[in-house]
Design a protein around this motif. Structure first.
Motif, PDB file in Angstrom:
ATOM      1  N   PHE A  80      -3.152  -4.765  -0.845  1.00  0.00           N
ATOM      2  CA  PHE A  80      -4.514  -4.776  -1.403  1.00  0.00           C
ATOM      3  C   PHE A  80      -5.507  -5.225  -0.328  1.00  0.00           C
ATOM      4  CE2 PHE A  80      -2.718  -5.235  -5.881  1.00  0.00           C
ATOM      5  CZ  PHE A  80      -3.191  -4.010  -6.302  1.00  0.00           C
ATOM      6  N   ASN A  83      -6.026  -2.629   2.306  1.00  0.00           N
ATOM      7  CA  ASN A  83      -6.800  -1.485   1.797  1.00  0.00           C
ATOM      8  C   ASN A  83      -8.314  -1.708   1.862  1.00  0.00           C
ATOM      9  OD1 ASN A  83      -6.379   1.111   1.046  1.00  0.00           O
ATOM     10  ND2 ASN A  83      -5.787   0.688  -1.050  1.00  0.00           N
ATOM     11  N   LYS A  95      -6.385   5.182   1.521  1.00  0.00           N
ATOM     12  CA  LYS A  95      -6.666   4.268   0.399  1.00  0.00           C
ATOM     13  C   LYS A  95      -5.813   4.648  -0.811  1.00  0.00           C
ATOM     14  CE  LYS A  95     -10.429   4.189  -2.456  1.00  0.00           C
ATOM     15  NZ  LYS A  95     -11.848   4.227  -2.799  1.00  0.00           N
ATOM     16  N   GLU A  96      -5.731   5.955  -1.051  1.00  0.00           N
ATOM     17  CA  GLU A  96      -4.992   6.434  -2.227  1.00  0.00           C
ATOM     18  C   GLU A  96      -3.492   6.201  -2.060  1.00  0.00           C
ATOM     19  OE1 GLU A  96      -6.575  10.076  -3.737  1.00  0.00           O
ATOM     20  OE2 GLU A  96      -4.818  10.405  -4.997  1.00  0.00           O
ATOM     21  N   GLY A  99      -2.817   2.592  -2.525  1.00  0.00           N
ATOM     22  CA  GLY A  99      -2.998   2.279  -3.951  1.00  0.00           C
ATOM     23  C   GLY A  99      -1.771   2.668  -4.753  1.00  0.00           C
ATOM     24  N   ASN A 100      -1.233   3.852  -4.468  1.00  0.00           N
ATOM     25  CA  ASN A 100      -0.031   4.322  -5.176  1.00  0.00           C
ATOM     26  C   ASN A 100       1.169   3.420  -4.875  1.00  0.00           C
ATOM     27  OD1 ASN A 100      -1.542   6.388  -6.157  1.00  0.00           O
ATOM     28  ND2 ASN A 100      -0.721   7.943  -4.812  1.00  0.00           N
ATOM     29  N   ASN A 102       1.092   0.327  -3.958  1.00  0.00           N
ATOM     30  CA  ASN A 102       0.847  -0.921  -4.673  1.00  0.00           C
ATOM     31  C   ASN A 102       1.351  -0.849  -6.106  1.00  0.00           C
ATOM     32  OD1 ASN A 102      -0.373  -2.944  -3.248  1.00  0.00           O
ATOM     33  ND2 ASN A 102      -2.316  -1.878  -3.188  1.00  0.00           N
ATOM     34  N   TYR A 103       1.009   0.255  -6.718  1.00  0.00           N
ATOM     35  CA  TYR A 103       1.357   0.457  -8.116  1.00  0.00           C
ATOM     36  C   TYR A 103       2.869   0.352  -8.313  1.00  0.00           C
ATOM     37  CZ  TYR A 103       1.498   2.603 -12.727  1.00  0.00           C
ATOM     38  OH  TYR A 103       1.702   2.837 -14.059  1.00  0.00           O
ATOM     39  N   PHE A 104       3.613   1.005  -7.439  1.00  0.00           N
ATOM     40  CA  PHE A 104       5.070   1.017  -7.607  1.00  0.00           C
ATOM     41  C   PHE A 104       5.695  -0.312  -7.190  1.00  0.00           C
ATOM     42  CE2 PHE A 104       3.989   5.454  -7.794  1.00  0.00           C
ATOM     43  CZ  PHE A 104       4.717   5.828  -8.906  1.00  0.00           C
TER      44      PHE A 104
END
Lengths: 125, 1125
Positions: A80, A83, A95-96, A99-100, A102-104
């Motif tokens: 985070f 980013n 960035k994307e 972000g992805n 991070n999500y996982f």
């Protein structure tokens, strides 16, 4: 403070030296998967199931390194922070991806927590 | 009695104080109005209207069962208005209520969690975060009270569920509490708004069972679900009961309204473009921020590095509780909220990767999921509630850690963080979010006093029965209702003013109603006196002209209200009232204002555009029109009651334009050369086999396949495939063409074909021929001797397609040129028909018209009739399919020299051939012969509106034929400018020589490509009126009329939009009358005739059930409270 930073860097270097094979395996497999998803016909799978690329990394890390679940949490926080400049510079592609990832990473933490929680619960009963 | 600590009271008061923020949004006498807000100027009238299943506010009336669920939202506004305060005060109180409500409900949940997590100073940050955030800000822009109601309900419901899980409250009581909450805060029963709540509830249920999956736990959860569902069903019966009868049709209609599944998917993809996880984590995925370049504040948040950094800290603060909380029980709650956040993100992202496919599949295959077509706006509450709890936890943790070292600093940091939350959503403080297009358009407007004066007048009892048409009409494409004083919306202002029948062209009308209303506007624009007949036919008796209408907005231009001055001076109109910029006119003499009228018989109408027949001199307004739409069988009783017939066949291809063929629809994905091609071939063979027994389907199959084959060839050429492969494709194509040819011959020669289908097949052949011609003309320069066989094959295939096309075009019945207009008609009976023809163009009055029916020619000198109609006399015509051709003597609009020689000059030279003064969108065709007499300089031609310099000239075709005369044909559509000129120019160019050129232009013809109308009229027997209405009693959804005389075989028409739920209590046959209204043919003599909108009685039953259920629920709660005490 300086010594702390030095210590952390040396720890990372030592970790990398010790686990160089495992790190290489993760990188090679991820690159292979990336290439695979660029082949004709398989690119359709890559386009539709792009989350497979991201799921693969935490699975490999868990399998090869068996880290503490908090590792994924710290990893997510670090990403985070990483980013922020990408967001400011509107580097949307990077960035994307981060972000992805991070999500996982957060999901991996949650799943590991729930497994542990269930185990503890069983013990209690 | 529970007592609250001092801290809790302070926290409560702080939330109430923050709830006063909406007071900052109102400046002077401005109120919030327009766009999608649905805020009304007369809350009480609006509320009363919403208590009924039928409304008169939209178009020609309509069902509003869906709106009954807005009882509490609109009831609150009506209640405040009943205190006799002005609209602004009503809005101030309403806004404060909806602003503070989510904070108070979150106060309830946060207080519970504070205790559970054993923390303090948690309530204020959580409540503030839940009240003030960018998701809600986006909702406040249109004061989305429906969204706020469910948003406010969510923390309450979650609080009840946590308490239920702790066994603090019983299952039945929890079910009752949830049901009562959703009874008052129901989101106007809009299913998509429940998106966020559904996620929270599903995650809660799964998490609950994960913790304890014993049979008892499952049973308890099941009991809760059943109790909640049952109680909710009974409590919400007031809208559920009528809605159930409406639901089946409304769902498919609303999908259609948004362009079918394809249209909805396109919308979904459009909205999901920027909903990446990275953006959602930072709460920056709001679609409006990226799609509206004039957004009042999005640019600041997306570009300011400090605000971007603040946004980037949001997910870190949300993750922090997972790191710092060590107690497993507390951590379990934190993890629950994190799961809610992560699950909701999958849905919020919509079709955006990486889970976009999952959402799209749910969309396509999960019944009902299509309602979530705007995922960000529907699922975000789940993310916001979890973020509020997680970040609130982080705030109190930061305060705690710093306070341990320095208590004052801790407090300071804590207050600073809360202040940052307020400042980060700074548009809340100024209300600038209402100004949705910077410096141009705002939701905050000052409503002129005359609007309120009009509202009062129109609401008077004697005016409620008027059906009013507004002027000017809105822009035909986007139907925007905009006023110079600032109102802008797709919802007509008049619908927010009164419950009267004020007709605005809007999306609420059926297609037929829209067409007829447009026709009325058109007749008025053209000063056609037949407008009055159509107005009366539509029940319109009053006109409202709005001089303050913003008619000249660039994106939605319409007519200047002053253009209607001549119309308003009409002898048939009388000014009855003037309210500032709004003037009201009435038709004189006044006609009956009753919504129910009696008609003497039925006239059958077959064809498109029913409104045009009202301008016929033979049209009898005392006959109710029955539309024969083909597939529906006409009941024999209605057949008997038919006294005359109007047939209006379509003119086949009168505008000389072939329907556009979109090549993308036929270009194959896989062609010869691909490894999967054999599979495609196999599939094709299967499809061919399937249609082989149906000659028409087989012909269509070959037409499409051969077009697809040649487009595959084009694709292969573009991809630089080798000549051998290209030859192979053309070989396949040729084989396909052979089959196509024999199928064409077989079908045309041996079967009675459907003209419309054959026309479509001819279009495909024409498109195919064009593709081959283009391919021959644009053969790549790199092609050499190796590619000669390819060109030869292309030419061979071209001749084959050419012969198929000519065969098809000869067989199909279509207008071959602008003089011969052809009609295809299916007559229901053999009769003497009066032929009425409206050419919609100037004809040479000295010449007769030739009309042929199935090849038998009649030469007729037509009689002129009003409104541009020509009476071609009476002819006996047999029933069945008939081919009619009218050869019309067109007038050449060209008035200049018959032959001109145009010489070039070194500087360039233009010659003006003629002007076209047509109406917007009229089509004209220009033809002439030309020949270059000498020189080399090119001439070209174009239509221009005004040309200031030769550099502006863009020729459409170069005129350079020099060995023989060539014909030039150009079709031209009149733009919104009033006059266009056709000119031929030569332009100076870099390679110019001094050589002079001359071209000869002759046989110039400019003629309108007219689409004439033909009506075949036949009277079977003279109608007779035997009954009249002596008295009418009406309510919002019912009428009762007394009848005098013999009512058997007479027709009664209720001029409200046709709906199956309008039901007569007497024995009568129902049909759609006049193309839009409800008609009944009485089959017996009746003294009274009663109709009611049947859903209305369901509304009444529903209200009774809901009221009783609420009393029982509250009684149970009180009883259990007493028992607990």
């Amino acid at each position: 403070m300086k010594t702390k930073i030095k210590k952390s860097i040396s720890n990372i270097i030592v970790f990398a030296q010790v686990n160089i094979r495992k790190i290489a395996i993760i990188i090679v497999l991820e690159v292979l998967l990336l290439l695979l998803f660029r082949l004709p016909y398989l690119n359709v799978v890559g386009e539709l199931f792009s989350f497979l690329l991201y799921i693969f990394i935490p699975i490999l890390i868990v399998y090869l390194f068996k880290p503490k679940k908090e590792f994924f949490l710290y990893g997510a926080v670090a990403l985070f922070i990483i980013n922020i400049p990408f967001s400011i510079l509107h580097m949307n592609f990077l960035k994307e991806i981060i972000g992805n990832l991070n999500y996982f990473l957060l999901w991996t933490y949650i799943i590991l927590f729930l497994i542990e929680f269930k185990r503890e619960n069983k013990k209690l009963h | 009695m529970k007592t609250f600590s001092k801290q809790k009271i302070i926290e409560f008061l702080v939330i109430l104080a923050i709830g006063l923020i909406p007071l900052l949004w109102f400046q002077g006498d401005k109120i919030v109005l327009g766009h999608d807000a649905g805020l009304t100027l007369s809350p009480i009238t609006h509320f009363q209207d919403r208590l009924h299943a039928w409304t008169y506010r939209f178009g020609y009336g309509g069902d509003q069962t869906y709106a009954i669920s807005g009882f509490f939202i609109h009831g609150l506004e009506a209640l405040i208005s009943a205190l006799n305060v002005n609209v602004q005060t009503v809005q101030k109180i309403t806004f404060i209520f909806w602003f503070v409500l989510p904070g108070l409900t979150m106060f309830y949940l946060a207080t519970y969690l504070e205790k559970k997590l054993r923390i303090s100073h948690f309530v204020i940050p959580v409540s503030v975060l839940y009240m003030i955030n960018h998701f809600l800000l986006q909702g406040w822009f249109v004061a989305e009270r429906t969204k706020f109601s469910l948003y406010a309900a969510l923390p309450l419901i979650l609080g009840f569920l946590f308490k239920w899980q702790d066994r603090s409250i019983s299952t039945v009581k929890t079910g009752l509490l949830i049901s009562i909450t959703l009874f008052f805060l129901n989101g106007m029963a809009s299913l998509p708004l429940f998106g966020g709540m559904i996620i929270v509830l599903v995650v809660f249920a799964v998490f609950h069972l994960f913790e304890d999956s014993s049979f008892n736990a499952i049973k308890r959860l099941g009991k809760l679900i059943i109790t909640t569902t049952l109680v909710s069903l009974f409590l919400n019966a007031y809208w559920l009961v009528p809605y159930a009868s409406h639901l089946t049709s409304s769902f498919s209609n609303s999908v259609e309204f948004f362009g079918g599944l394809g249209g909805v998917l396109e919308w979904l993809n459009y909205l999901s473009q920027n909903s990446s996880f990275a953006n959602i984590f930072t709460l920056q995925g709001i679609p409006e921020w990226y799609q509206n370049p004039d957004h009042p504040y999005a640019g600041v948040f997306l570009n300011n590095p400090i605000l971007i950094t603040v946004a980037s800290v949001i997910p870190i603060l949300a993750v922090l509780p997972l790191i710092v909380e060590k107690d497993p029980k507390s951590k379990k709650i934190i993890v629950f909220f994190m799961i809610v956040a992560l699950v909701s993100m999958i849905f919020i992202a919509g079709s955006h990767p990486p889970f976009g496919l999952l959402y799209t599949l749910l969309f396509k295959y999960f019944p009902g999921f299509i309602v979530f077509r705007s995922p960000f706006y529907k699922f975000s509450p789940a993310l916001i509630i979890s973020y509020a709890v997680l970040i609130g936890y982080s705030f109190q943790y930061i305060r705690l850690v710093i306070s341990q070292k320095n208590s004052q600093l801790g407090k300071g940091i804590y207050l600073s963080l809360i202040t940052i939350v307020l400042l980060y959503s700074y548009p809340f403080l100024s209300g600038s979010f209402f100004d949705y297009i910077k410096n141009t358009r705002s939701m905050r407007v000052s409503v002129p006093q005359y609007i309120y004066d009009f509202e009062k007048w129109v609401g008077q009892k004697e005016n409620t029965k008027n059906r009013i048409l507004v002027f000017p009409p809105p822009n035909i494409d986007n139907k925007v209702d905009a006023y110079k004083w600032g109102y802008w919306s797709l919802a007509p202002l008049t619908t927010l003013l009164a419950n009267n029948q004020i007709i605005n062209e809007s999306g609420y009308m059926s297609q037929n109603e829209l067409t007829m209303t447009r026709k009325l506007y058109q007749l008025i624009d053209e000063n056609d006196p037949s407008w009055i007949k159509l107005a009366q036919f539509l029940g319109i008796d009053t006109f409202l002209i709005r001089y303050d209408f913003a008619w000249d907005i660039k994106s939605s231009p319409t007519k200047n209200p002053k253009d209607y001055d001549q119309f308003l001076r009409s002898a048939n109109l009388q000014k009855v009232k003037e309210f500032g910029e709004w003037h009201v006119y009435k038709i004189v003499p006044e006609s009956s204002e009753s919504d129910v009228s009696v008609f003497n018989s039925i006239a059958l109408f077959k064809g498109e555009d029913i409104s045009s027949i009202t301008s016929l001199s033979v049209f009898d307004p005392q006959q109710a029109l029955y539309i024969d739409d083909g597939p529906t069988k006409i009941s024999y009783k209605i057949k008997d009651a038919i006294s005359s017939i109007y047939i209006k066949p379509d003119c086949v291809m009168c505008d000389q334009q072939w329907t556009y063929t979109n090549y993308d629809n036929y270009t194959p994905l896989l062609r010869r050369g691909s490894v999967l091609y054999p599979i495609i071939k196999f599939q094709e063979a299967q499809s061919e086999k399937k249609v082989s027994r149906n000659p028409e389907a087989l012909l269509k199959f070959y037409a499409e396949k051969s077009l697809s084959e040649i487009l595959g060839f084009r694709k292969a050429v573009d991809e630089n495939e080798p000549p051998q492969l290209l030859e192979g494709i053309l070989g396949d194509h040729f084989n396909q063409l052979n089959k196509y040819k024999s199928a064409t011959q077989n079908y045309i020669r041996n079967y009675q074909f459907d003209n419309e289908n054959l026309l479509d097949i001819a279009r495909l052949a024409r498109a195919q021929r064009l593709v081959i011609l283009e391919e021959i003309a644009s053969a790549p320069k790199t092609w050499n001797s190796n590619t000669e066989p390819v060109i030869a094959a292309l030419q061979k295939n071209f001749f084959e397609v050419n012969s198929i096309q000519s065969e098809l075009e000869q067989a199909v019945w279509r207008s071959p040129d602008n003089f011969q207009k052809r009609f295809f008609v299916n007559l229901p009976s053999t009769a003497d028909y009066t032929l009425l023809y409206r050419p919609n163009v100037n004809l040479d009055q000295n010449l007769p018209i030739n009309i042929s029916i199935d090849g038998v020619i009649n030469t007729i000198n037509p009689q002129r009739a009003p409104s541009g109609w020509l009476n071609l006399g009476n002819l006996k015509i047999n029933e069945g399919n008939r081919k009619i051709e009218v050869v019309q003597p067109l007038v050449n609009e060209y008035r200049g020299d018959t032959q001109v020689k145009i010489q070039s000059t070194y500087q360039g030279n233009c010659y003006e051939l003629g002007k076209i003064q047509g109406k917007k969108d009229d089509k004209y065709r220009l033809t002439f012969q030309y020949l270059r007499l000498n020189g080399r300089k090119d001439f070209s031609a174009d239509f221009v509106n005004a040309m200031n310099s030769l550099n502006q000239f863009r020729g459409i075709e170069t005129l350079n034929r020099e060995s023989f005369e060539d014909q030039f044909i150009h079709d031209f559509i009149v733009t919104d400018k009033k006059e266009d000129t056709f000119i031929i120019c030569n332009r100076p160019g870099a390679e110019d020589t001094l050589m002079q050129s001359t071209i000869l232009v002759k046989d110039i013809v400019i003629a309108k490509l007219n689409v004439p109308e033909l009506v075949l009229y036949s009277q079977k027997r003279p109608p007779s009126q035997t009954v009249r209405i002596s008295d009418t009693k009406s309510s919002q959804a019912g009428y009762s009329v007394s009848l005098d005389g013999e009512s058997n075989n007479q027709v009664l028409v209720l001029d409200q939009s046709f709906n199956e739920n309008w039901k007569a209590t007497t024995d009568a046959i129902k049909f759609k009358a006049n193309g839009y209204a409800n008609g009944w043919l009485l089959t017996e003599n009746e003294k009274t005739f009663t109709v009611e909108y049947s859903t209305e009685s369901l509304v009444r039953i529903g209200f009774v059930i809901s009221g009783l259920s609420l009393l029982i629920s509250l009684g149970y709660m009180l009883k259990s409270k007493k028992y607990e005490n």
